[in-house]
Design a protein around this motif. Structure first.
Motif, PDB file in Angstrom:
ATOM      1  N   ALA A  64       0.833  -1.202   0.000  1.00 13.32           N
ATOM      2  CA  ALA A  64       0.000   0.000   0.000  1.00 13.32           C
ATOM      3  C   ALA A  64       0.870   1.255   0.000  1.00 13.32           C
ATOM      4  CB  ALA A  64      -0.936  -0.005   1.210  1.00 13.32           C
ATOM      5  N   THR A  65       1.984   1.208   0.745  1.00 14.49           N
ATOM      6  CA  THR A  65       2.918   2.330   0.766  1.00 14.49           C
ATOM      7  C   THR A  65       3.543   2.530  -0.611  1.00 14.49           C
ATOM      8  OG1 THR A  65       3.428   1.930   3.099  1.00 14.49           O
ATOM      9  CG2 THR A  65       5.005   3.235   1.850  1.00 14.49           C
ATOM     10  N   THR A  66       3.925   1.417  -1.247  1.00  8.05           N
ATOM     11  CA  THR A  66       4.508   1.490  -2.588  1.00  8.05           C
ATOM     12  C   THR A  66       3.499   2.037  -3.589  1.00  8.05           C
ATOM     13  OG1 THR A  66       5.936  -0.398  -2.089  1.00  8.05           O
ATOM     14  CG2 THR A  66       5.635   0.148  -4.411  1.00  8.05           C
ATOM     15  N   ASP A  67       2.253   1.622  -3.468  1.00  6.34           N
ATOM     16  CA  ASP A  67       1.208   2.099  -4.376  1.00  6.34           C
ATOM     17  C   ASP A  67       1.016   3.608  -4.250  1.00  6.34           C
ATOM     18  OD1 ASP A  67       0.813  -0.456  -5.298  1.00  6.34           O
ATOM     19  OD2 ASP A  67      -0.956  -0.848  -4.072  1.00  6.34           O
ATOM     20  N   ARG A  68       1.051   4.115  -3.006  1.00  5.78           N
ATOM     21  CA  ARG A  68       0.930   5.561  -2.809  1.00  5.78           C
ATOM     22  C   ARG A  68       2.089   6.289  -3.475  1.00  5.78           C
ATOM     23  NH1 ARG A  68      -0.793   4.191   2.383  1.00  5.78           N
ATOM     24  NH2 ARG A  68       1.268   4.551   3.281  1.00  5.78           N
ATOM     25  N   LEU A  69       3.275   5.715  -3.335  1.00  4.80           N
ATOM     26  CA  LEU A  69       4.451   6.319  -3.953  1.00  4.80           C
ATOM     27  C   LEU A  69       4.314   6.362  -5.472  1.00  4.80           C
ATOM     28  CD1 LEU A  69       7.378   7.378  -3.342  1.00  4.80           C
ATOM     29  CD2 LEU A  69       8.143   5.062  -3.840  1.00  4.80           C
ATOM     30  N   LEU A  70       3.824   5.271  -6.046  1.00  3.82           N
ATOM     31  CA  LEU A  70       3.609   5.209  -7.491  1.00  3.82           C
ATOM     32  C   LEU A  70       2.686   6.328  -7.957  1.00  3.82           C
ATOM     33  CD1 LEU A  70       3.163   1.379  -8.103  1.00  3.82           C
ATOM     34  CD2 LEU A  70       4.744   2.840  -9.329  1.00  3.82           C
ATOM     35  N   GLU A  71       1.597   6.522  -7.229  1.00  4.18           N
ATOM     36  CA  GLU A  71       0.633   7.560  -7.592  1.00  4.18           C
ATOM     37  C   GLU A  71       1.270   8.944  -7.514  1.00  4.18           C
ATOM     38  OE1 GLU A  71      -2.696   7.112  -5.021  1.00  4.18           O
ATOM     39  OE2 GLU A  71      -3.304   5.169  -5.842  1.00  4.18           O
ATOM     40  N   GLN A  72       2.063   9.170  -6.464  1.00  6.44           N
ATOM     41  CA  GLN A  72       2.680  10.479  -6.286  1.00  6.44           C
ATOM     42  C   GLN A  72       3.727  10.767  -7.365  1.00  6.44           C
ATOM     43  OE1 GLN A  72       3.851   9.564  -2.307  1.00  6.44           O
ATOM     44  NE2 GLN A  72       2.190  10.720  -1.368  1.00  6.44           N
TER      45      GLN A  72
END
Length: 202
Positions: A64-72
């Motif tokens: 989930a943390t990685t996914d947020r980073l991807l979006e940012q």
């Protein structure tokens, strides 16, 4: 009308949220599946229909943390050519935003790292998650250096590893001694010196 897929997604999200709180309070080994279910308001059946184990749940938190980073990063990249900004501000900003509650996340990630050091399967899965995280930060570094005309004498992947290492070590010190080591102070003092040493402009 709520679909089964949406219900499952909502259940999973609540279990993850509850797990974050319980792990931070009681530790990875101290928290039981029952504790997590009670905090999230679900049964053991709901837990095991979404996660095979606590290990899998923690890895889902990392994902989930990685996914947020991807979006940012996806949001940042289109503007880099016109407004590249500073390399370190962008990378450190993403590291901070990927984990809004720094204390909570530090407790969980540190304890699970220790767990992974003792259990090869957990280590393999954790290394995969961390590699995905680093790959996205490396992509950002490459795009910013390209847009700003910066040349690096070390591989971007190695620079990203160093930034993460400094950030994680500094976070531990600032959580323990916030008055002596304000959050971000070590990174913003010393990483610019490192960047100057390993980069140049044509």
């Amino acid at each position: 009308m709520e679909t089964p897929k949406r219900r499952r997604s909502a259940t999973r999200a609540r279990l993850l949220e509850g797990a974050l709180e319980v792990f931070a309070e009681r530790g990875f080994h101290g928290a039981s599946v029952e504790d997590i279910c009670e905090r999230a308001g679900f049964t053991r059946g709901a837990f095991y229909s979404n996660f095979a184990s606590k290990d899998e749940l923690v890895l889902a938190l990392f994902q989930a943390t990685t996914d947020r980073l991807l979006e940012q990063i996806a949001a940042l990249l289109p503007d880099l050519a016109n407004q590249p900004g500073t390399l370190l501000d962008a990378v450190l900003g993403l590291l901070d935003e990927a984990a809004p509650d720094q204390r909570q996340w530090h407790l969980i990630s540190t304890e699970f790292t220790l767990h992974a050091l003792r259990h090869p399967e957990a280590a393999t899965a954790l290394n995969l998650q961390r590699a995905m995280f680093r790959d996205q930060l490396t992509r950002l570094v490459e795009e910013i250096t390209k847009a700003s005309g910066l040349r690096m004498s070390v591989p971007p992947q190695q620079f990203v590893r160093l930034v993460i290492a400094v950030h994680e070590g500094a976070r531990a010190q600032s959580l323990l001694e916030p008055d002596l080591v304000p959050a971000g102070s070590l990174e913003h003092t010393f990483l610019p010196l490192v960047l100057d040493a390993v980069s140049s402009r044509p």
